[in-house]
Motif scaffolding. Sequence first.
Motif, PDB file in Angstrom:
ATOM      1  N   LEU A  45      90.778  18.970  22.640  1.00  0.00           N
ATOM      2  CA  LEU A  45      91.538  20.207  22.831  1.00  0.00           C
ATOM      3  C   LEU A  45      92.850  20.189  22.067  1.00  0.00           C
ATOM      4  CD1 LEU A  45      90.969  20.699  26.672  1.00  0.00           C
ATOM      5  CD2 LEU A  45      89.888  21.980  24.816  1.00  0.00           C
ATOM      6  N   ALA A  69      83.354  27.922  27.025  1.00  0.00           N
ATOM      7  CA  ALA A  69      84.541  28.485  27.669  1.00  0.00           C
ATOM      8  C   ALA A  69      84.156  29.615  28.611  1.00  0.00           C
ATOM      9  CB  ALA A  69      85.510  28.998  26.609  1.00  0.00           C
ATOM     10  N   LEU A 158      85.262  24.627  29.590  1.00  0.00           N
ATOM     11  CA  LEU A 158      86.685  24.943  29.501  1.00  0.00           C
ATOM     12  C   LEU A 158      86.918  26.167  30.372  1.00  0.00           C
ATOM     13  CD1 LEU A 158      89.524  24.664  28.340  1.00  0.00           C
ATOM     14  CD2 LEU A 158      88.744  25.923  26.304  1.00  0.00           C
TER      15      LEU A 158
END
Length: 250
Positions: A45, A69, A158
């Motif tokens: 990240l 995500a 995420l």
Amino acid sequence: MDPRPLEFTYKDEADIVSEAARAADREVCFFPAQSDLGLRLLDSLRGSTIESRERPDLWDHRTSLLIEAMTIDDHVRSTGKDLTRQREAEVQRELKRSVFAEMLPNAKLSVLTSSGLPTDEDHSYAAYLSHFQKVVSHHARNDAEYRSQLPGADLAYLLLDLSTGYFESLNSFGREMWGRPHMWFGDAAFIEAIIASGVDCVAWLAPYKTLELVGEGMFDLPKVVIIDVSLLREGDAVHYDANRLRSTEE
């Protein structure tokens, strides 16, 4: 004036990655413990080798990670629609048409609005858990497809969590606003959904959670929680009484 449109935060997956990457070490928590996989996800990240895709949303060959995500919140959807998100969309459209967009063409803006409903009708723990379970299970159905894109890589979620903070009240047994803080990443109900998904690791970004302790002021909560699912054990989970969980905004 620059004719480019005003940009809003969290426009896409790259914005979520950037927000997570900006978290300082003191704002990052590893749960239930630090691990090589957790460190690898944090390194990914914060690095510059993540590439955008369709399914999953992101991957990183350098760290051998597939990253999907998703966004979750705690808004009540009594009509099937998120009234707060609807109002935010309206405000965004108004701002894009305004002179403000021309004056600050490169600005990134967070739009925080109210649905106009009382707090307990606008957002709640029940809505938070329900939305979390629904979103995670929806993405979990694509597990095999995600993993086929980069065989041997680990799969990470995420999570952008737009919910408020919560606490477990003492009801009539204590003073108003007294109770146990809700540590969302350790909540047994949330952990159950994560384990059932089959994901290997989770980066849980929660930028809006706050907690004020009576007589002590604001208490710092982690902005990013990294969860290595293989390390989760029954004893790590915290069981809360859903009927006593209240928003810190009440």
